[in-house]
Design a protein around this motif. Sequence first.
Motif, PDB file in Angstrom:
ATOM      1  N   MET A 424       1.303  -1.686   0.048  1.00 18.97           N
ATOM      2  CA  MET A 424      -0.262  -0.278  -0.098  1.00 18.97           C
ATOM      3  C   MET A 424       1.278   1.247   0.386  1.00 18.97           C
ATOM      4  O   MET A 424       0.567   2.569  -0.282  1.00 18.97           O
ATOM      5  N   LEU A 425       1.953   1.503   0.168  1.00 19.89           N
ATOM      6  CA  LEU A 425       3.429   2.366   0.430  1.00 19.89           C
ATOM      7  C   LEU A 425       3.513   2.430  -0.838  1.00 19.89           C
ATOM      8  O   LEU A 425       3.807   3.983  -0.591  1.00 19.89           O
ATOM      9  N   ARG A 463      -4.285  19.661   1.332  1.00 20.92           N
ATOM     10  CA  ARG A 463      -4.351  18.703   2.844  1.00 20.92           C
ATOM     11  C   ARG A 463      -5.256  17.585   2.021  1.00 20.92           C
ATOM     12  O   ARG A 463      -5.304  16.771   2.812  1.00 20.92           O
ATOM     13  N   TRP A 464      -5.674  18.250   0.709  1.00 17.39           N
ATOM     14  CA  TRP A 464      -6.629  16.409   0.563  1.00 17.39           C
ATOM     15  C   TRP A 464      -5.582  15.030   0.407  1.00 17.39           C
ATOM     16  O   TRP A 464      -5.637  13.858   0.891  1.00 17.39           O
ATOM     17  N   GLY A 470      -2.154   9.611   5.151  1.00 20.37           N
ATOM     18  CA  GLY A 470      -2.896   9.005   6.061  1.00 20.37           C
ATOM     19  C   GLY A 470      -3.561   7.633   5.774  1.00 20.37           C
ATOM     20  O   GLY A 470      -3.352   7.237   6.664  1.00 20.37           O
ATOM     21  N   VAL A 471      -4.529   7.600   4.619  1.00 20.29           N
ATOM     22  CA  VAL A 471      -5.408   6.369   4.403  1.00 20.29           C
ATOM     23  C   VAL A 471      -4.236   5.481   4.127  1.00 20.29           C
ATOM     24  O   VAL A 471      -4.457   4.172   4.688  1.00 20.29           O
ATOM     25  N   LEU A 474      -2.467   3.861   7.070  1.00 20.16           N
ATOM     26  CA  LEU A 474      -3.684   3.439   7.585  1.00 20.16           C
ATOM     27  C   LEU A 474      -3.307   1.521   6.970  1.00 20.16           C
ATOM     28  O   LEU A 474      -3.845   0.696   8.235  1.00 20.16           O
ATOM     29  N   MET A 475      -3.775   1.819   6.238  1.00 19.97           N
ATOM     30  CA  MET A 475      -4.158   0.614   5.020  1.00 19.97           C
ATOM     31  C   MET A 475      -2.664  -0.342   4.971  1.00 19.97           C
ATOM     32  O   MET A 475      -3.417  -1.802   4.868  1.00 19.97           O
ATOM     33  N   ALA A 476      -1.903   0.000   5.410  1.00 22.33           N
ATOM     34  CA  ALA A 476      -0.160  -0.503   5.061  1.00 22.33           C
ATOM     35  C   ALA A 476      -0.672  -1.637   6.162  1.00 22.33           C
ATOM     36  O   ALA A 476      -0.187  -2.163   7.015  1.00 22.33           O
TER      37      ALA A 476
END
Length: 478
Positions: A424-425, A463-464, A470-471, A474-476
């Motif tokens: 995911m990274l 920012r988006w 960040g998502v 988190l998924m990683a």
Amino acid sequence: MANERAADLPLAVDLDGALVRADLLRAASLAALRRPLSALLGLSEPLRSAKAEVKRRIAGATAADPAPLAYDPDIVAWLKDERARGRRIVLVGAADQAEVEAVAAELGVFDAACGTGADADPSGERRLGLIRSLIGDRFAFLGGETVDTPAFRAAEQVVLVGAGTRRERRLRPGQSVERRFDPPRPGLAVWLRAMRLRHWTKNVLVFVAPVLALKEAGLAPLGAALLLFLAFGLLASATYLVNDLLDIAADRQHPEKRHRPIAAGLIPPGAAVGMAAALLGGAALIALALPLSAGLALVAYLAITLCYSFWLKRMPIVDTFVLASLFTLRVLAGGLLLPAGVSAWLLSFSLLFFLGLAIVKRHVELARVVAAGGTGVAARGYTARDLPLLLAAGVASSFSAIIIFFLYLVEEQYPSALYRRPEMLWGLMPVILLWSLRVWHLTVHGRMNEDPVLFALKDGFSRWLGVVCGVLLLMAWL
């Protein structure tokens, strides 16, 4: 009638700390610290001779336009009214004669001006003698500094600048005060602006390594990272105050920086020095609660920042590497809170990524000056010819950071068990590249008007992209 006759007395006006909300000699001395070493060594000979000659040498090395000086507007307006009534007014100051005359010519309300001569230093009793030689034994005096006490006591009438019992004690018992001027004291909002609290956001970099190692190291390093964040903030604010003190003369010539609290005379230099010392003391106390290695990182940050403020910011290209190293040092300091330390790949990525952003900042400054008809940024050592070099070096640094990130994934994250789904990274790479290229697109089109780090915090698209990163992280993990 007594007050009316007193008001008609010739008036001697003190320049430093009264008409101007700062000491011109101190400002010139601070600016002289930025001069090349050979220029500073040139001051050594007059230091062994007359103080007046020292002042003249310093003033000659740091001559400034009197127009943007931080004059007290209420005093200037009152002096113009008194001049219009026909009152004789003279200006006295501890600055060099040429500087005092320049101020007098700028304001156009003085009949005479007296600064430091070859054989006289107009302070204390000597200043009183010079006042009497200019306007006689009967005079009124406007001032507020301690050195003015003899003139205060000898004057028939005083115009008091600044409130407080300390100033009142300089007067004779029953001495008449013609008028009082009480310059506004800096409030909390002024101090916070001078301390540049918005730049504390850059210190979130100390959380990068603890957050990336959260699954392995737990929550404990985050508490220490919070203390580290605060310590870096205090150090940054202290060095900003020092930098503004050193730049006070140059900032007064700048169309935007002249509004900074110290340059604008809202914060006296002495108060700024005291606040900087207090902030350094607070950072030192916090450092005692951190691991020794993290404390040493704080010391290194302070040393590099001060060297940058005094000398390195005037060295083209070198200055961008210094700025990038200060960002990377924050990442390193956060990594030193971890038992396993910080990844060399992460530090390499940080250095190249922030080098690109530092070059963006210099390119923006230089392009703005060139667009306005200038030939370069003299204070930084850059000329118009450096624009293509900065563009090429900045874009190259941004792409090099992406390559390092690729190696970071392949060499370190895939072999480790830190992430359950390290694939995911890979999604971070196009996001980082997209943001970097967008920054450079805005830069070459003249639409990047500030520090790119602060720009990222205010730009909606940036920012988006941060949320997307960040998502992906988190998924990683999950």
